[in-house]
Design an enzyme around this catalytic site. Structure first.
Site, mmCIF file in Angstrom:
data_model
loop_
_atom_site.group_PDB
_atom_site.id
_atom_site.type_symbol
_atom_site.label_atom_id
_atom_site.label_comp_id
_atom_site.label_asym_id
_atom_site.label_seq_id
_atom_site.Cartn_x
_atom_site.Cartn_y
_atom_site.Cartn_z
ATOM 1 N N LYS A 53 0.607 -1.249 0.127
ATOM 2 C CA LYS A 53 -0.074 -0.371 -0.105
ATOM 3 C C LYS A 53 0.650 0.742 -0.359
ATOM 4 O O LYS A 53 0.720 2.309 -0.772
ATOM 5 C CB LYS A 53 -1.071 0.225 1.433
ATOM 6 N N GLN A 97 -4.729 -1.237 9.226
ATOM 7 C CA GLN A 97 -4.565 -2.703 8.463
ATOM 8 C C GLN A 97 -5.187 -4.219 9.871
ATOM 9 O O GLN A 97 -5.003 -4.270 11.036
ATOM 10 C CB GLN A 97 -2.953 -3.079 8.516
ATOM 11 N N ASP A 120 -11.393 2.381 3.885
ATOM 12 C CA ASP A 120 -11.430 1.497 3.088
ATOM 13 C C ASP A 120 -13.102 1.159 3.677
ATOM 14 O O ASP A 120 -13.944 -0.295 2.752
ATOM 15 C CB ASP A 120 -11.035 0.027 5.112
#
Ligand code: NAP
Length: 287
Positions: A53, A97, A120
């Site tokens: 990422k 994460q 997200d």
């Protein structure tokens, strides 16, 4: 023979476009879109995802940072770290994460991210927006699948769309996006009776299960579009999907490979969400 949907190439095109748009954004505003990624603990797979990422952010010109916290970080410490990022006007996207260590409640952490920085799109407010169809940010994997379909000129309208898997991050939002695109959607899961009877009806079949080669050729109708979200390791440790490619590909009209199908799209959609969040923040600052 099915058309192979080349997610790697399509994701590359999207990333190139985002890089151009980022250059314009940065020139216009005097700062780059900013993404902060928090990782707690030392899960090796998570470390690889986070590294990828960060690299993707750098390639398109974002200001990105990885905040690595020790596994013993408390929930309160993590939430207060998120609060600092929430107050930072140059951080437009915050991503924690997953999975988190067992002593930290995932829901509490997701709820601490301001919805407008939740790249997200896991925050309950963003989940609600996906239900109503009034969304700015979409969960990256289902959004990536929709981009693949769009790119290939596959319109879900009026089609039988069958999604296997009902997780909050893939299956459920996937079903909702196909519904918004006017597909007739069936959502299957581990309690579904006679899975094959459902999958055989699909014009568009999305497998998001996490079971090596669960979907075999005899479960797919001729001419179906088959999207394989699964990322599993087979008995030889080789990366493979939920779809048995060798028996399904001859029947499908189009199919995504694993690797190189949905996977690369997920990061491309994270970049898209971050740029969207930065643009919306800039518009709020101006108004
Ligand atoms: P998950 O949270 O474990 O959910 C799996 C879903 O599959 C559940 O809804 C489960 O049903 C259902 N299921 C399990 N066994 C089944 C069976 N035999 N028949 C029908 N349904 C069954 O997994 P996830 O996070 O959604 O991920 C799914 C897969 O996608 C994994 O391989 C993951 O690695 C991959 N993934 C890939 C990407 C990417 O970027 N390509 C991103 C995210 C995930 P119940 O709800 O009844 O338990």
């Amino acid at each position: 023979m099915a058309k192979l949907i080349d997610g790697k190439k399509i994701a590359g095109e999207i990333r190139a476009r985002i890089a151009q748009e980022t250059a314009s954004f940065t020139a216009e505003n005097g700062y780059a879109p900013g993404l902060s990624v928090i990782i707690v603990g030392e899960d090796p797979a998570s470390q690889v995802y986070v590294r990828n990422k960060k690299r993707a952010c750098e390639e398109v010109g974002f200001a990105s940072e990885v905040i690595a916290l020790p596994a013993e970080t408390t929930e309160a410490e993590l939430v207060s770290r998120i609060a600092r990022l929430a107050d930072d006007p140059r951080v437009h996207g915050i991503l924690v994460q997953l999975p988190l260590p067992a002593h930290i409640r995932e829901g509490a952490v997701i709820a601490a991210i301001p919805p407008q920085k939740d790249v997200d799109a896991f925050h309950p407010e963003n989940v609600g927006r996906i239900m109503t169809g009034h969304f700015d940010l979409l969960p990256c994997t289902p959004a990536g699948v929709m981009e693949l379909l769009r790119h290939e000129g596959i319109d879900p309208e009026g089609k039988e769309c069958v999604v296997v898997g009902r997780s909050n991050i893939v299956g459920k939002p996937m079903a909702m996006l196909l519904l918004h695109a006017h597909g007739t959607v069936t959502l299957c899961h581990s309690h579904t009776r006679d899975l094959a009877a459902h999958t055989r009806r699909a014009d568009i079949l999305v497998a998001a299960v996490g079971r090596v080669r669960l979907i075999r050729g005899d479960m797919v109708r001729d001419g179906a579009v088959v999207i394989d979200v699964g990322m599993n390791r087979d008995e030889n440790g080789k990366l493979c999907g939920d779809v048995d490619f060798d028996t399904v590909e001859p029947k499908a009209s189009a199919i995504t490979p694993v690797p190189g199908g949905v996977g690369p799209m997920t990061i491309a959609m994270l970049l898209k969400n971050t740029l969207t969040a930065a643009r919306l923040a800039a518009a709020r600052e101006r108004s």
